[in-house]
Structure formats: structure tokens, C-alpha cells
Enzyme design. Sequence first.
Site, PDB file in Angstrom:
ATOM      1  N   HIS A  19       0.829  -1.216   0.000  1.00 18.21           N
ATOM      2  CA  HIS A  19       0.000   0.000   0.000  1.00 18.21           C
ATOM      3  C   HIS A  19       0.861   1.263   0.000  1.00 18.21           C
ATOM      4  O   HIS A  19       0.421   2.319   0.459  1.00 18.21           O
ATOM      5  CB  HIS A  19      -0.959   0.024   1.207  1.00 18.21           C
ATOM      6  CG  HIS A  19      -1.780  -1.203   1.347  1.00 18.21           C
ATOM      7  ND1 HIS A  19      -2.973  -1.391   0.694  1.00 18.21           N
ATOM      8  CD2 HIS A  19      -1.581  -2.333   2.077  1.00 18.21           C
ATOM      9  CE1 HIS A  19      -3.481  -2.582   1.011  1.00 18.21           C
ATOM     10  NE2 HIS A  19      -2.646  -3.168   1.843  1.00 18.21           N
ATOM     11  N   SER A  33      15.560  20.520 -16.779  1.00 17.84           N
ATOM     12  CA  SER A  33      14.334  21.293 -16.946  1.00 17.84           C
ATOM     13  C   SER A  33      14.616  22.514 -17.807  1.00 17.84           C
ATOM     14  O   SER A  33      15.711  23.083 -17.768  1.00 17.84           O
ATOM     15  CB  SER A  33      13.814  21.746 -15.580  1.00 17.84           C
ATOM     16  OG  SER A  33      12.840  22.762 -15.714  1.00 17.84           O
ATOM     17  N   LYS A  86      17.012  20.811 -11.727  1.00 23.18           N
ATOM     18  CA  LYS A  86      16.256  19.556 -11.885  1.00 23.18           C
ATOM     19  C   LYS A  86      17.086  18.462 -12.549  1.00 23.18           C
ATOM     20  O   LYS A  86      17.867  18.691 -13.454  1.00 23.18           O
ATOM     21  CB  LYS A  86      14.990  19.794 -12.710  1.00 23.18           C
ATOM     22  CG  LYS A  86      13.959  20.673 -12.041  1.00 23.18           C
ATOM     23  CD  LYS A  86      13.421  20.037 -10.760  1.00 23.18           C
ATOM     24  CE  LYS A  86      12.589  18.783 -11.000  1.00 23.18           C
ATOM     25  NZ  LYS A  86      11.376  19.030 -11.801  1.00 23.18           N
ATOM     26  N   GLU A 140      10.016   7.537 -16.859  1.00 22.86           N
ATOM     27  CA  GLU A 140       8.659   8.049 -17.078  1.00 22.86           C
ATOM     28  C   GLU A 140       8.152   7.711 -18.475  1.00 22.86           C
ATOM     29  O   GLU A 140       6.973   7.380 -18.667  1.00 22.86           O
ATOM     30  CB  GLU A 140       8.630   9.557 -16.840  1.00 22.86           C
ATOM     31  CG  GLU A 140       8.837   9.937 -15.383  1.00 22.86           C
ATOM     32  CD  GLU A 140       8.960  11.436 -15.173  1.00 22.86           C
ATOM     33  OE1 GLU A 140       9.026  12.175 -16.183  1.00 22.86           O
ATOM     34  OE2 GLU A 140       8.997  11.878 -14.017  1.00 22.86           O
TER      35      GLU A 140
END
Length: 463
Positions: free
Chosen positions: A157, A278, A284, A291
Site C-alpha cells: 500500500h 528542466s 532539476k 517516465e
Amino acid sequence: MAQVLWSGRLSATPDEEAFAFESSITVDQRLVLEDIEGSIAHVTMLGAQGIIPEEAAQKIGEELKRIAADITEGKLVIDTGVEDIHSFIEGVLTARLGDVGRMVHAGRSRNDQVAVDVRLYLKHHIPELQEELRQTGETLLSVAEQHLTTVMPGYTHLQRAQPVTLAHHLVAWAAGLERDRARFADALARIDECPLGSGALAGSTLPLDREATSRALGFRRPTINSMDSVADRDFALEVTSCCAITMVHLSRFCEDIILWATEEFGFIELAEQWSTGSSIMPQKKNPDFAELIRGKSGRVTGDLVTLLTLLKGLPYAYDRDLQEDKEALFDALDTLRASLRMFRGMLASARFRTERMARSCQGGFLEATDVAEYLVRRGLPFRRAHEVAAQVVRDCIAAGQRHIGERTLEQLRERSELFNEDIYEALSPRASVERRRTAGGPAPEEVQRQIGELRRRFSRKEG
């Protein structure tokens, strides 16, 4: 003008826009070598059966081999103004051999021709995907061997649950990929039937030898029913399903990586070549490859849904709708192959922050199950032991303590007289992991056994 090689009884042909709409050659041109391979087997059989002269069959076969060589060497460019790859090859053959070239299509239809082409393509390319899966699994197992004692939290979970090791987690991923590889082997077994000679749907009055063409093309046997041969796209569905399931596995693995790469987790540092910056935030370092793999899983799921939807309303035999099967199938194969390669490179170059993983095992009461099992070993029924452990956790929270080991023995005995000094030996994450020696568990020697077993499975020849 687009080329229309066959119009049959029709006197009018589509205009350019309509022809482009119905043409499939931009997709099915990747079947060119399989189409030639099938044609060589077919024409050899026609000659052997006396359906066409042996000399003509030999001449066609030799010319088809020259066409394949010319395409491979770049001497012959596929004309995308032709309707499909079958038309292109037969058109080139006829241009070179005249009426002899026109003999090649006796006893077959484009319906059984495309069915055999796609099956041959899959027989050639699925083993390559299985090798990609093997290499990716081996990469995971090699990294796992470096981290047999690297403790980290296991999650259910997305909450800290029990201590495990990084090796145990990586081997879990490898186990999923091994099932994926076996799934492709199962699909190959069902692909291994030859539809050639089924014609449009009802076979042929010519004395075709389907056993001979089946053997020549390396199939186990001919398909059993000519109508099913041209209607069936189960093989495309099954392979695309295998691709989708594997992509879902990769997506879940990448979700873990994306979480681990956050400052909040801080478990992994991806190499710079597997990250991006970024356009506005200079600091970043984004896990974009992970992804993208996660995102592409939806694309392959879409390919599967496309095929299921394509087939669900078709009457049983060949329908032109089936032309739409290849784009989804090829996209699924291409996307999976690329994703496996990206995932493998990303994992092999990653650095794991083992100290951060170990610190994350402190707090959250990951040792609570070990406390319950300690009491079970002392004779307490599990449900009662579970209740005692939960009470101890509540006591810790009330006292502002983050670990059961912070309780004194006297405090623990307020909940159960079965607690003794040896309870403290059971409470460290490392001790918890080392005692979990049951088959499949995270104990280092057991994970090493799992690695060996998966290596044997990955090295096994399948399909």
C-alpha cells in the site's frame, strides 16, 4: 499514379487519395523478406506437384532470391505507390520474367499469403525479444548479487511494511520478466502452424501439398482448417498481449524507480545520460526515461485494445479490416524492444544509496511482524500474538518512540510475559531479513538461490 496490379472484374480504380487510404505497403513492407520466403516455398511446391513446369518453378525461385538480395543490398527500393508488399514483389517478378512470373500465385490468395508472412515474421522476431528479456533479466540479477545484504523497506500500500533487501526487490522484477519470456515461448508454439495453401478461405482444387510448404518454411504442421487459417489473428492478439503484460511489468518497475529517485525516498541516483534537465528550473534532474517507459506501457495496452476491438465484430473468414492488424502488432513489438533496451541501460548505470535505504528501515515499526512471530514461536496463537504486537506499537506511539526496541523488557512484559531478553536480537532489520529463509524470502542465501534458479530459467532454450 498509384499502381493497381489487379482489378478483376472492376473497370474503375480508386483515385490517389482513396488508393492511399486502402494501401498498406507503408506498414507491411517490413514483411518483404518473409513474403519472398513464403513465395519460394510455394512455387517450389507448385513445381514438385506438377502444377507449373519444374523449369518455371526453378526460374521463379531463383529470381525471387535475386529480388531479396537486391532489396537487402539497397539495389531495389520498395515502391510505396503499390497497394501492398505482395503486389510489389509479384509486380517486380512479372516485370523480370513476364508470363513465367505470373505463375507464382497459383493456388494461393493474398489472404493466406499475408497470414503466413506475419507468422513467419513473428517466428523470426520473437526469439530476438526473448533474448532482450533474458539480457534485461540477467542485468537485474547481476545488480542484485551486489546487494544481497543491502537492507531496505519493503512496501505494501506504499507504506513501509517489513525489511527486505535490494537484491530481493530486484529479483522480484527479474521473476516477472522470466514469466514474460516464457509467455512468448507459449505464443510461439501456437504460431507454429502454416496457413499457406488455404487460399481465400476454401483451399484449392489444385493438388497442393501443404505439408511440403509447411516443412519448407520451418512450421510444425499446416493449420487445420482453411477458413480459420485466414480468419485467425489469435497469434497477433497473443503476442500483443505478451507485449502489453511485459510493458505493464516495466511500468511498475519504473514507478518504483521514479519514487526512489525523489528527494523524499532518495534510494537511487540515475546516471546523467538516463536523466534530463528542466527548461526553466536549473537544479532539476528528472527520471524521464523511466517516465517514458511508464507512459509507453499505455501505448502498448492501446495496441492490444485496438486488435481486440478490430476482431470482435468480424464475420468468420477474411475481411479487409484485418489489414489494420499489423500496425498495432508491429508498434507493440517495436515499443517493447526499445523499452527493454532503455530500462536495461538505465538500471545497469544506476547508483543505489544504500545508507539511505538502511536508515529508512528505522521507524515505521517494520519489526512488528517479527515481534508477533517471536511470540508465536513461544507458543502464543498468531491472532493473539498479532494483537500483542499491535498493543506494543500503540504503546510506542504514545511514548513518542519510533522503534519497539526502545521499550524496556518490563514494559514489553506488561503486554505479554512471553517476552525475554532475546527479543532484542530479533528487532534489527538485518536480523529480520536473515531469519526469513523460507523459499522465496529475502535472506541473502535464499536470494542467491533464487538468482541461480532464474539464471537457469533464462538460459533455457524455449520456443
